[in-house]
Write a protein that holds these residues in place. Structure first.
Motif, mmCIF file in Angstrom:
data_model
loop_
_atom_site.group_PDB
_atom_site.id
_atom_site.type_symbol
_atom_site.label_atom_id
_atom_site.label_comp_id
_atom_site.label_asym_id
_atom_site.label_seq_id
_atom_site.Cartn_x
_atom_site.Cartn_y
_atom_site.Cartn_z
ATOM 1 N N ALA A 139 37.501 26.019 131.968
ATOM 2 C CA ALA A 139 38.433 25.358 132.885
ATOM 3 C C ALA A 139 39.884 25.690 132.562
ATOM 4 C CB ALA A 139 38.206 23.853 132.860
ATOM 5 N N VAL A 140 40.232 25.694 131.275
ATOM 6 C CA VAL A 140 41.614 25.987 130.884
ATOM 7 C C VAL A 140 42.012 27.389 131.328
ATOM 8 C CG1 VAL A 140 43.172 26.290 128.924
ATOM 9 C CG2 VAL A 140 41.548 24.381 128.952
ATOM 10 N N ARG A 141 41.109 28.339 131.216
ATOM 11 C CA ARG A 141 41.411 29.720 131.579
ATOM 12 C C ARG A 141 41.520 29.916 133.089
ATOM 13 N NH1 ARG A 141 37.373 30.099 127.808
ATOM 14 N NH2 ARG A 141 35.796 30.876 129.253
ATOM 15 N N CYS A 142 41.070 28.941 133.863
ATOM 16 C CA CYS A 142 41.073 29.068 135.325
ATOM 17 C C CYS A 142 42.191 28.265 135.987
ATOM 18 C CB CYS A 142 39.731 28.615 135.902
ATOM 19 S SG CYS A 142 38.325 29.637 135.422
ATOM 20 N N ARG A 143 43.087 27.658 135.171
ATOM 21 C CA ARG A 143 44.119 26.798 135.752
ATOM 22 C C ARG A 143 45.099 27.564 136.638
ATOM 23 N NH1 ARG A 143 46.223 23.200 130.746
ATOM 24 N NH2 ARG A 143 46.261 25.295 129.846
ATOM 25 N N SER A 144 45.277 28.844 136.365
ATOM 26 C CA SER A 144 46.242 29.626 137.145
ATOM 27 C C SER A 144 45.630 30.259 138.388
ATOM 28 C CB SER A 144 46.842 30.727 136.267
ATOM 29 O OG SER A 144 45.813 31.617 135.818
ATOM 30 N N ALA A 145 44.350 30.042 138.589
ATOM 31 C CA ALA A 145 43.667 30.675 139.725
ATOM 32 C C ALA A 145 44.118 30.055 141.050
ATOM 33 C CB ALA A 145 42.156 30.528 139.580
ATOM 34 N N THR A 146 44.018 30.825 142.100
ATOM 35 C CA THR A 146 44.367 30.354 143.441
ATOM 36 C C THR A 146 43.501 29.160 143.831
ATOM 37 O OG1 THR A 146 44.941 32.615 144.066
ATOM 38 C CG2 THR A 146 44.566 31.036 145.859
ATOM 39 N N ARG A 147 44.129 28.133 144.399
ATOM 40 C CA ARG A 147 43.369 26.975 144.854
ATOM 41 C C ARG A 147 42.527 27.353 146.077
ATOM 42 N NH1 ARG A 147 44.662 22.025 142.436
ATOM 43 N NH2 ARG A 147 45.557 22.582 140.427
#
Length: 371
Positions: free
Chosen positions: A70-78
């Motif tokens: 989850a932490v690694r995916c925080r910058s992903a497009t919503r």
């Protein structure tokens, strides 16, 4: 009507549909998710973090993010279709992480396994509008329900609709005989009697005999096999997910399996000869069916007893009238030659069926079935 105009090609011919994207480094969780994907018939793409190549995260039909990622995916497009998955039932921070990545929901395994399999399978099959599902029931024995069911299915297939015909009466002699396909290769009801969970719609369709541009689920020539209600529920649900139309030929009695079938119908057609005894018998059938099926209508078949007509029969049964089933000379002779009911587009029976589909499909877009 265009919303139901679907191809009758196999899933393979329609091209491969992408499976979900899995983002995790947790080996045990990955094993669980791969197992669930296999159960759903989907081929996932696996990454340890958000994809570096442009568009990968955005284009995946479903994204399963492990707690560890989850932490690694925080910058992903919503985007929609992101699920946060883990196994720790008591993690107090899980909802915060879900908000940070814009997840639709949080799933805890193994409790959510069944729901997740269904969700993955929906993605793999490309679920859209469910099939318009019509059941046909005889008001008495020999009313002509099986003939009408076959004619409806043959007519729908001729119009280019993806069509499945389901024989729901193990004592009816087999719809494959009416269609001239008792020796056609493919699976029959006994092969599905043990089905309990989700049945893949594409696999079901491809496994059945193909006759007159439709798929048929009928019975073999062996001893009668009772279909458990779980199997009826699973098979009809799979058929409906494929879209188009599904026609079910049903017996006049109600057991648990028939009740499952009735619960999945959009509309039921009760075929009633224009005779007083037939109307009396049909009244009892209608009272039973109406307890499960809210939309039951009557199709009346002549010739009529003195003083009766189609409107009188419908009023006596207190059911909406679909119309009068036309008399078709030579129908039995055509069947002996291997021509199924409704095979000729110019026949009275085929025209009746075409008119029914035109009205029914006209109202299907808003969830109703036009009278």
């Amino acid at each position: 009507m265009a919303g139901f105009k679907t191809s009758d090609r196999s899933p393979a011919a329609e091209g491969h549909r992408a499976g979900p994207l899995i983002v995790t480094e947790d080996v045990d969780l990955l094993d669980d998710l791969l197992r669930l994907c296999a159960a759903a018939g989907a081929e996932p793409e696996v990454h340890h973090s958000v994809l570096e190549r442009r568009g990968g995260w955005e284009s995946a039909p479903l994204v399963l993010v492990g707690d560890d990622a989850a932490v690694r995916c925080r910058s992903a497009t919503r985007r929609r279709g992101v699920l946060l998955v883990g196994r720790d039932q008591d993690d107090p921070d899980v909802w915060r992480r879900a908000v940070e990545i814009g997840a639709d929901c949080v799933l805890r395994l193994p409790d959510a396994e069944s729901w997740l399999v269904d969700r993955i399978a929906d993605v793999a099959e490309g679920v859209g509008r469910p099939a318009l599902t019509v059941g046909v029931i005889g008001g008495r024995g020999g009313a002509g329900a099986s003939t009408l069911a076959c004619a409806l299915a043959v007519t729908a297939a001729r119009q280019g609709l993806r069509t499945m015909l389901v024989d729901g009466d193990p004592l009816g002699g087999g719809l494959d005989v009416l269609l001239g396909g008792e020796r056609a290769e493919g699976r029959r009801w006994p092969d599905f009697a043990a089905s309990k969970g989700r049945v893949a719609g594409g696999a079901l369709e491809e496994s059945l005999p193909r006759l007159h541009d439709l798929r048929l689920l009928s019975w073999d020539r062996g001893d009668s096999v009772l279909v458990p209600p779980t199997a009826m529920r699973s098979v009809l649900a799979a058929a409906r997910r494929r879209g188009g139309v599904v026609v079910v030929d049903l017996p006049r009695r109600i057991d648990e399996a028939v009740a499952e079938a009735l619960a999945q119908l959009d509309v039921g057609l009760l075929v009633v000869p224009g005779e007083l005894r037939a109307v009396a018998a049909a009244g009892r059938v209608a009272s039973l069916m109406s307890m499960v099926l809210p939309d039951l209508r009557v199709v009346v078949r002549g010739p009529y007893a003195t003083g009766l007509d189609d409107r009188w029969v419908a009023d006596a049964l207190r059911l909406p009238l679909v119309g009068e089933l036309p008399v078709e000379p030579g129908l039995l002779a055509d069947q002996d030659r291997g021509s199924p009911p409704g095979a000729s587009a110019r026949s009275p029976l085929a025209r009746f069926c075409a008119a029914f589909w035109e009205r029914a499909l006209a109202g299907a877009g808003d969830g109703s079935v036009a009278a």
